[in-house]
Design a protein around this motif. Structure first.
Motif, PDB file in Angstrom:
ATOM      1  N   VAL A 157      44.795  13.408  -2.647  1.00 57.17           N
ATOM      2  CA  VAL A 157      45.091  13.790  -4.021  1.00 57.17           C
ATOM      3  C   VAL A 157      45.385  15.280  -4.081  1.00 57.17           C
ATOM      4  CG1 VAL A 157      43.701  11.978  -5.094  1.00 57.17           C
ATOM      5  CG2 VAL A 157      42.680  14.195  -4.638  1.00 57.17           C
ATOM      6  N   LYS A 158      46.147  15.654  -5.080  1.00 60.53           N
ATOM      7  CA  LYS A 158      46.404  17.053  -5.360  1.00 60.53           C
ATOM      8  C   LYS A 158      45.835  17.309  -6.753  1.00 60.53           C
ATOM      9  CE  LYS A 158      49.921  20.403  -6.382  1.00 60.53           C
ATOM     10  NZ  LYS A 158      51.261  20.566  -6.915  1.00 60.53           N
ATOM     11  N   PRO A 159      44.672  17.976  -6.816  1.00 62.09           N
ATOM     12  CA  PRO A 159      44.102  18.248  -8.145  1.00 62.09           C
ATOM     13  C   PRO A 159      45.058  19.081  -8.996  1.00 62.09           C
ATOM     14  CG  PRO A 159      42.484  18.645  -6.439  1.00 62.09           C
ATOM     15  CD  PRO A 159      43.811  18.462  -5.746  1.00 62.09           C
ATOM     16  N   THR A 160      45.249  18.641 -10.201  1.00 63.90           N
ATOM     17  CA  THR A 160      46.098  19.355 -11.150  1.00 63.90           C
ATOM     18  C   THR A 160      45.441  19.304 -12.517  1.00 63.90           C
ATOM     19  OG1 THR A 160      47.356  17.356 -11.683  1.00 63.90           O
ATOM     20  CG2 THR A 160      48.244  18.754  -9.943  1.00 63.90           C
ATOM     21  N   ILE A 161      45.911  20.140 -13.396  1.00 58.59           N
ATOM     22  CA  ILE A 161      45.460  20.132 -14.781  1.00 58.59           C
ATOM     23  C   ILE A 161      46.281  19.083 -15.515  1.00 58.59           C
ATOM     24  CG2 ILE A 161      45.272  21.461 -16.915  1.00 58.59           C
ATOM     25  CD1 ILE A 161      43.403  22.442 -14.714  1.00 58.59           C
ATOM     26  N   PHE A 162      45.596  18.171 -16.180  1.00 60.82           N
ATOM     27  CA  PHE A 162      46.299  17.159 -16.957  1.00 60.82           C
ATOM     28  C   PHE A 162      46.819  17.816 -18.222  1.00 60.82           C
ATOM     29  CE2 PHE A 162      46.179  13.351 -19.829  1.00 60.82           C
ATOM     30  CZ  PHE A 162      47.232  12.699 -19.222  1.00 60.82           C
ATOM     31  N   TYR A 163      48.122  17.782 -18.414  1.00 61.67           N
ATOM     32  CA  TYR A 163      48.742  18.541 -19.495  1.00 61.67           C
ATOM     33  C   TYR A 163      48.502  17.938 -20.875  1.00 61.67           C
ATOM     34  CZ  TYR A 163      52.465  15.100 -19.208  1.00 61.67           C
ATOM     35  OH  TYR A 163      53.174  13.946 -19.205  1.00 61.67           O
ATOM     36  N   ALA A 164      48.184  16.691 -20.941  1.00 61.22           N
ATOM     37  CA  ALA A 164      47.890  16.105 -22.244  1.00 61.22           C
ATOM     38  C   ALA A 164      46.424  16.366 -22.567  1.00 61.22           C
ATOM     39  CB  ALA A 164      48.165  14.614 -22.230  1.00 61.22           C
ATOM     40  N   ILE A 165      46.126  16.457 -23.802  1.00 64.44           N
ATOM     41  CA  ILE A 165      44.739  16.702 -24.202  1.00 64.44           C
ATOM     42  C   ILE A 165      43.953  15.418 -24.037  1.00 64.44           C
ATOM     43  CG2 ILE A 165      43.266  17.289 -26.138  1.00 64.44           C
ATOM     44  CD1 ILE A 165      45.473  19.070 -27.184  1.00 64.44           C
ATOM     45  N   THR A 166      42.821  15.518 -23.352  1.00 64.65           N
ATOM     46  CA  THR A 166      41.961  14.354 -23.180  1.00 64.65           C
ATOM     47  C   THR A 166      40.633  14.611 -23.876  1.00 64.65           C
ATOM     48  OG1 THR A 166      40.880  15.094 -21.168  1.00 64.65           O
ATOM     49  CG2 THR A 166      42.983  13.940 -20.907  1.00 64.65           C
ATOM     50  N   ASP A 167      39.888  13.556 -24.102  1.00 64.90           N
ATOM     51  CA  ASP A 167      38.589  13.693 -24.761  1.00 64.90           C
ATOM     52  C   ASP A 167      37.577  14.436 -23.907  1.00 64.90           C
ATOM     53  OD1 ASP A 167      39.539  12.444 -26.995  1.00 64.90           O
ATOM     54  OD2 ASP A 167      38.776  10.468 -26.456  1.00 64.90           O
ATOM     55  N   SER A 168      37.851  14.610 -22.627  1.00 64.82           N
ATOM     56  CA  SER A 168      36.905  15.328 -21.774  1.00 64.82           C
ATOM     57  C   SER A 168      36.717  16.768 -22.224  1.00 64.82           C
ATOM     58  CB  SER A 168      37.350  15.277 -20.312  1.00 64.82           C
ATOM     59  OG  SER A 168      38.505  16.056 -20.104  1.00 64.82           O
ATOM     60  N   ARG A 169      37.657  17.320 -22.988  1.00 58.40           N
ATOM     61  CA  ARG A 169      37.514  18.695 -23.459  1.00 58.40           C
ATOM     62  C   ARG A 169      36.267  18.856 -24.312  1.00 58.40           C
ATOM     63  NH1 ARG A 169      41.084  16.026 -26.579  1.00 58.40           N
ATOM     64  NH2 ARG A 169      41.242  16.465 -28.793  1.00 58.40           N
ATOM     65  N   PHE A 170      35.891  17.803 -25.046  1.00 58.57           N
ATOM     66  CA  PHE A 170      34.691  17.885 -25.881  1.00 58.57           C
ATOM     67  C   PHE A 170      33.440  17.952 -25.019  1.00 58.57           C
ATOM     68  CE2 PHE A 170      37.733  15.403 -28.556  1.00 58.57           C
ATOM     69  CZ  PHE A 170      37.982  16.416 -29.480  1.00 58.57           C
ATOM     70  N   LEU A 171      33.406  17.178 -23.946  1.00 58.68           N
ATOM     71  CA  LEU A 171      32.259  17.202 -23.032  1.00 58.68           C
ATOM     72  C   LEU A 171      32.210  18.512 -22.262  1.00 58.68           C
ATOM     73  CD1 LEU A 171      32.472  13.525 -21.750  1.00 58.68           C
ATOM     74  CD2 LEU A 171      30.835  14.463 -23.383  1.00 58.68           C
ATOM     75  N   ARG A 172      33.365  18.993 -21.783  1.00 57.30           N
ATOM     76  CA  ARG A 172      33.387  20.262 -21.055  1.00 57.30           C
ATOM     77  C   ARG A 172      32.929  21.407 -21.931  1.00 57.30           C
ATOM     78  NH1 ARG A 172      38.564  18.882 -19.892  1.00 57.30           N
ATOM     79  NH2 ARG A 172      39.297  20.892 -20.667  1.00 57.30           N
ATOM     80  N   SER A 173      33.237  21.350 -23.217  1.00 56.38           N
ATOM     81  CA  SER A 173      32.802  22.421 -24.125  1.00 56.38           C
ATOM     82  C   SER A 173      31.283  22.450 -24.268  1.00 56.38           C
ATOM     83  CB  SER A 173      33.473  22.287 -25.502  1.00 56.38           C
ATOM     84  OG  SER A 173      32.936  21.189 -26.212  1.00 56.38           O
ATOM     85  N   LEU A 174      30.612  21.342 -23.921  1.00 53.67           N
ATOM     86  CA  LEU A 174      29.149  21.271 -23.937  1.00 53.67           C
ATOM     87  C   LEU A 174      28.552  21.577 -22.565  1.00 53.67           C
ATOM     88  CD1 LEU A 174      28.764  17.995 -26.046  1.00 53.67           C
ATOM     89  CD2 LEU A 174      28.431  20.356 -26.832  1.00 53.67           C
ATOM     90  N   GLY A 175      29.418  21.927 -21.611  1.00 53.07           N
ATOM     91  CA  GLY A 175      28.950  22.240 -20.270  1.00 53.07           C
ATOM     92  C   GLY A 175      28.817  21.040 -19.357  1.00 53.07           C
ATOM     93  N   ILE A 176      29.330  19.900 -19.776  1.00 53.78           N
ATOM     94  CA  ILE A 176      29.267  18.682 -18.962  1.00 53.78           C
ATOM     95  C   ILE A 176      30.528  18.621 -18.106  1.00 53.78           C
ATOM     96  CG2 ILE A 176      29.194  16.164 -19.009  1.00 53.78           C
ATOM     97  CD1 ILE A 176      27.779  16.451 -21.774  1.00 53.78           C
ATOM     98  N   PRO A 177      30.372  18.568 -16.771  1.00 53.30           N
ATOM     99  CA  PRO A 177      31.559  18.543 -15.917  1.00 53.30           C
ATOM    100  C   PRO A 177      32.347  17.252 -16.101  1.00 53.30           C
ATOM    101  CG  PRO A 177      29.567  18.264 -14.596  1.00 53.30           C
ATOM    102  CD  PRO A 177      29.129  18.516 -16.011  1.00 53.30           C
ATOM    103  N   CYS A 178      33.654  17.381 -16.143  1.00 52.10           N
ATOM    104  CA  CYS A 178      34.534  16.225 -16.325  1.00 52.10           C
ATOM    105  C   CYS A 178      35.777  16.382 -15.474  1.00 52.10           C
ATOM    106  CB  CYS A 178      34.992  16.119 -17.778  1.00 52.10           C
ATOM    107  SG  CYS A 178      33.692  15.850 -18.955  1.00 52.10           S
ATOM    108  N   PHE A 179      36.251  15.280 -14.997  1.00 47.00           N
ATOM    109  CA  PHE A 179      37.569  15.231 -14.384  1.00 47.00           C
ATOM    110  C   PHE A 179      38.067  13.807 -14.469  1.00 47.00           C
ATOM    111  CE2 PHE A 179      35.739  13.411 -10.598  1.00 47.00           C
ATOM    112  CZ  PHE A 179      34.546  14.095 -10.402  1.00 47.00           C
ATOM    113  N   GLY A 180      39.345  13.670 -14.406  1.00 46.86           N
ATOM    114  CA  GLY A 180      39.938  12.341 -14.471  1.00 46.86           C
ATOM    115  C   GLY A 180      40.743  12.088 -13.215  1.00 46.86           C
ATOM    116  N   ILE A 181      40.965  10.845 -12.966  1.00 44.70           N
ATOM    117  CA  ILE A 181      41.791  10.489 -11.817  1.00 44.70           C
ATOM    118  C   ILE A 181      42.592   9.250 -12.186  1.00 44.70           C
ATOM    119  CG2 ILE A 181      39.993   9.089 -10.720  1.00 44.70           C
ATOM    120  CD1 ILE A 181      41.141  10.306  -8.015  1.00 44.70           C
TER     121      ILE A 181
END
Length: 180
Positions: free
Chosen positions: A116-140
């Motif tokens: 895999v090549k990690p990249t930033i997903f350009y569309a907004i995902t709901d993980s932004r809400f969890l990351r803002s609380l300090g919860i690590p998130c990533f999608g695949i």
């Protein structure tokens, strides 16, 4: 609209000129709705244009907003801008050995011999809400050899890719379920 088009083209050129960049490394601006007149021979009193903007992770949202406001001011009297959704910039999750979830994911990917090549997903995902609380998130996504057509009029996934994706997720979920 001219400034928006110039900016959009400059971001597309960045992608064309640097193969190491992905769509998440640039800011996209796409006109999605145009509203205006009611007859072909009557100048409308009001025209509206809706632009979907996906802000790159390294772009300062306040600076971008100020740039857009300057475009509107320069366009002349009566040109206004409204931002129906404004969100804080949220730092991406670290993908390194300190992140046990990432290490588990890497282990599963290695077992499946998937690169895999990690990249930033350009569309907004709901993980932004969890990351803002300090919860690590990533999608695949297991959509290999599939054109990126998210929300496009002809979005599709082949049956073969879909079925391989089920096995892909089973392996990853099993690995993650074994974490403490």
């Amino acid at each position: 609209m001219g400034k928006l088009t110039e900016f959009r083209n400059s971001q597309l050129k960045l992608l064309e000129d640097n193969q190491n960049l992905s769509t998440g490394d640039v800011t996209s601006m796409n006109v999605t709705i145009l509203n205006g007149g009611v007859l072909h021979n009557v100048v409308p009193a009001v025209m509206e244009c809706t632009v979907d903007c996906r802000i790159a992770i390294n772009t300062n949202p306040v600076e971008l907003e100020n740039m857009i406001r300057t475009w509107c001011k320069d366009a002349g009297e009566g040109v206004e801008v409204f931002f129906p959704v404004q969100e804080k910039a949220v730092k991406p999750t670290e993908l390194n050995s300190s992140n046990k979830y990432w290490k588990s994911m890497e282990s599963a990917l290695d077992a499946m011999k998937v690169q895999v090549k990690p990249t930033i997903f350009y569309a907004i995902t709901d993980s932004r809400f969890l990351r803002s609380l300090g919860i690590p998130c990533f999608g695949i996504s297991p959509l290999e050899k599939t054109p990126v057509l998210l929300h496009d009029h002809n979005e599709y996934v082949s049956v073969e890719t879909y079925l391989k994706g089920i096995e892909f997720y089973k392996t990853i979920i099993n690995n993650l379920a074994d974490l403490d």
